[in-house]
Design an enzyme around this catalytic site. Structure first.
Site, PDB file in Angstrom:
ATOM      1  N   GLU A   1      61.462  15.280  29.761  1.00  0.00           N
ATOM      2  CA  GLU A   1      60.496  14.532  28.960  1.00  0.00           C
ATOM      3  C   GLU A   1      59.064  14.695  29.465  1.00  0.00           C
ATOM      4  O   GLU A   1      58.120  14.514  28.707  1.00  0.00           O
ATOM      5  CB  GLU A   1      60.868  13.041  28.950  1.00  0.00           C
ATOM      6  CG  GLU A   1      62.122  12.750  28.160  1.00  0.00           C
ATOM      7  CD  GLU A   1      62.401  11.274  28.013  1.00  0.00           C
ATOM      8  OE1 GLU A   1      62.817  10.860  26.923  1.00  0.00           O
ATOM      9  OE2 GLU A   1      62.216  10.532  28.997  1.00  0.00           O
TER      10      GLU A   1
ATOM     11  N   GLU B   1      81.130  50.533  12.896  1.00  0.00           N
ATOM     12  CA  GLU B   1      79.913  49.936  12.348  1.00  0.00           C
ATOM     13  C   GLU B   1      78.645  50.565  12.920  1.00  0.00           C
ATOM     14  O   GLU B   1      77.856  51.159  12.196  1.00  0.00           O
ATOM     15  CB  GLU B   1      79.912  48.421  12.610  1.00  0.00           C
ATOM     16  CG  GLU B   1      80.930  47.671  11.771  1.00  0.00           C
ATOM     17  CD  GLU B   1      80.747  46.169  11.867  1.00  0.00           C
ATOM     18  OE1 GLU B   1      80.770  45.508  10.808  1.00  0.00           O
ATOM     19  OE2 GLU B   1      80.603  45.651  12.990  1.00  0.00           O
TER      20      GLU B   1
ATOM     21  N   LYS C   1      96.542  31.865  17.915  1.00  0.00           N
ATOM     22  CA  LYS C   1      97.933  32.289  18.064  1.00  0.00           C
ATOM     23  C   LYS C   1      98.071  33.174  19.292  1.00  0.00           C
ATOM     24  O   LYS C   1      97.250  34.066  19.513  1.00  0.00           O
ATOM     25  CB  LYS C   1      98.393  33.055  16.816  1.00  0.00           C
ATOM     26  CG  LYS C   1      99.853  33.503  16.880  1.00  0.00           C
ATOM     27  CD  LYS C   1     100.305  34.130  15.573  1.00  0.00           C
ATOM     28  CE  LYS C   1      99.795  35.543  15.396  1.00  0.00           C
ATOM     29  NZ  LYS C   1     100.432  36.242  14.263  1.00  0.00           N
TER      30      LYS C   1
END
Length: 510
Positions: free
Chosen positions: A313, A71, A219
């Site tokens: 917060e 690729e 698997k």
């Protein structure tokens, strides 16, 4: 579990990969001398996993590698992984890594005509393996190779030849393949998985408008492995897998107590919190959760103990300002190295990334105490399952480090009542402190109770407390008031109170 033990038990020798968490979920690594298909959708980190497998093999185990690319050009691949600190160019120059470049050439068009085979490709791979004496080979990716071909029987035949050749020359191979769907066919041609002894699936799932990556060992022919999906993330070192199965209930424990910083709360807890416990402080906004957290932190500093404070917060500046209002100088404590405050919005990272960030900070700062304020902020950016996994991973790590941990959670209603957060993590925590508002005769008052404390007796009453410039002050137990914890506080008249008292007295006397 070691590779030697696995080989004795299952007859399959495992090759450690060096990828954090991977060897745990595979009971030792990849089956040695076999091929493994890694399938995933775009963005699921297939190429990163393959390159990390090669890089760790070279740097950690002295096992050379070959990377076959269909690729991207090798130059682009080397550039992409520099952010992980992997210098592939140097490894190539040292003769420890070889690239087989089969990436597309601009302007070249491949056409399928008649029968074909991969004999030239196999020859190039074999030559590269011998050149650097490689024990590991990665092929990225099959789809780029097969996208011009439509005959599944030929694809299957050549795939089998490729895997057989790699096994014949004694290398452990990782082959990547693209998936079109997160839960559809394993690969494009639906045949590659049958030509591989092992199949690993990477997913990049969109959940509630946020991406979450997982890995599944689908698997593992003839070898044991963890069943099901496991979350993972990428850090500055590459992929890190975060299996819950790695968490063991083997932490040591003792009866040592540590002060909460509030004398009356110490009394309610029969001498304070256990030094290795996880404490949940739950209450509505404004009930004093951050104050209690700050007092907990300040008490540690008074004893020359370090505290790591994670704020999700409030900003660091806001925490410092609020602490000054309670006569607590956090900035000076920071300068003395007794406090470290890490403040960030939950939305800035995924939960797995937050967990890694917290673990890294713990390793660097080595605190005696830790505060997470608040879990409710973290909960809003996650699914129920991922949030629970985050909490288990966080609390187990802190227990392993013998760090007394205080977590805060905000109830869903102003007057208290049920909380999703409490329902999900109450069983994980050792101590639960509830802070509640009580409306009595048109006046809002605050109450505190110790709901749970594992391994210790504790005060069962709901006691009133108030907050001033010096902090929290706990008073006497509420009398003739019911329904505080449910958020429906009511004042009982004297006859009702007497009737309840007599009812329980009669039961005790029976």
């Amino acid at each position: 579990m070691s590779a030697i033990k696995i080989e004795q038990e299952f007859g399959v020798e495992k090759l450690p990969t060096g990828v954090p968490g991977f060897d745990h979920i595979t009971d030792g690594g990849l089956p040695k001398g076999r091929g493994t298909l890694v399938a995933g959708t775009a963005g699921s980190c297939k190429t990163i996993l393959a390159l990390q497998f090669l890089h760790a093999g070279i740097t950690d185990y002295g096992q050379h590698g070959v990377f076959v690319t269909f690729e991207e050009h090798p130059k682009k691949i080397k550039k992409n992984v520099e952010s992980f600190g992997w210098d592939l160019q140097q490894l190539e120059e040292q003769g420890k890594l070889a690239f087989v470049d089969m990436s597309p050439v601009p302007g070249r068009i491949l056409v399928e005509t008649g029968n074909f085979d991969f004999a030239p490709l196999l020859t190039r791979i074999e030559h590269a393996v011998k050149k650097v004496n490689a024990q590991r080979v990665c092929i990225d990716s099959l789809n780029a190779l097969f996208q011009q071909f439509f005959d599944a029987s030929i694809v299957r035949r050549e795939m089998l030849r490729l895997v057989a050749m790699l096994e014949d020359i004694g290398v452990t191979a990782m082959v990547t393949g693209e998936r079109a769907d997160e839960f559809g066919e394993i690969s494009k041609f639906a045949v590659e998985e049958f030509a591989s002894d092992n199949v690993i699936v990477l997913r990049n799932i969109l959940e509630d408008e946020r991406r979450r990556r997982t890995i599944e060992v689908l698997k593992y022919r003839g070898a044991s492995h963890y069943k099901g999906e496991v979350p993972f993330t990428t850090s500055s070192q590459g992929i890190e897998i975060l299996p819950l199965s790695k968490i063991q209930l083997t932490q040591e424990s003792n009866a040592e107590r540590t002060s909460t910083g509030v004398p009356d709360l110490d009394e309610m807890c029969e001498g304070g919190f256990f030094a290795d416990s996880v404490i949940l402080v739950s209450g509505a906004t404004g009930t004093g959760k951050t104050l209690l957290s700050s007092t907990f932190l300040h008490e540690a500093a008074n004893n020359d103990q370090r505290t790591l404070y994670f704020a999700f917060e409030e900003s660091r500046a806001q925490l410092l300002r609020n602490a000054i209002g309670w006569n607590k100088d956090f900035q000076t404590l920071e300068e003395k190295g007794l406090v470290r405050i890490i403040a960030c919005y939950p939305e800035s990272l995924g939960l797995e990334d937050h967990l890694l960030k917290i673990k890294k900070a713990i390793e660097e700062f080595k605190p005696t105490r830790a505060v997470v304020d608040s879990l409710s902020a973290m909960e809003r950016v996650a699914t129920l399952r991922s949030f629970r996994e985050f909490i288990i991973g966080l609390t187990s790590h802190l227990k392993e480090k013998r760090c007394t941990t205080l977590l805060t959670a905000t109830t869903s209603s102003l007057m208290g009542g049920s909380s999703v957060t409490e329902a999900n993590i109450s069983t994980i925590t050792d101590t639960i402190i509830l802070l509640r508002y009580a409306e009595i005769m048109g006046e809002m008052r605050r109450g505190i109770t110790v709901l749970k404390m594992r391994g210790s007796q504790h005060d069962k009453g709901i006691r009133e407390f108030n907050i001033d410039s010096k902090g929290m002050h706990i008073g006497r137990q509420f009398v003739n008031v019911g329904g505080i914890l449910s958020g429906q506080s009511t004042k009982l008249n004297t006859s009702e109170s007497d009737n309840l008292s007599n009812m329980f007295d009669n039961r005790l006397g029976e």
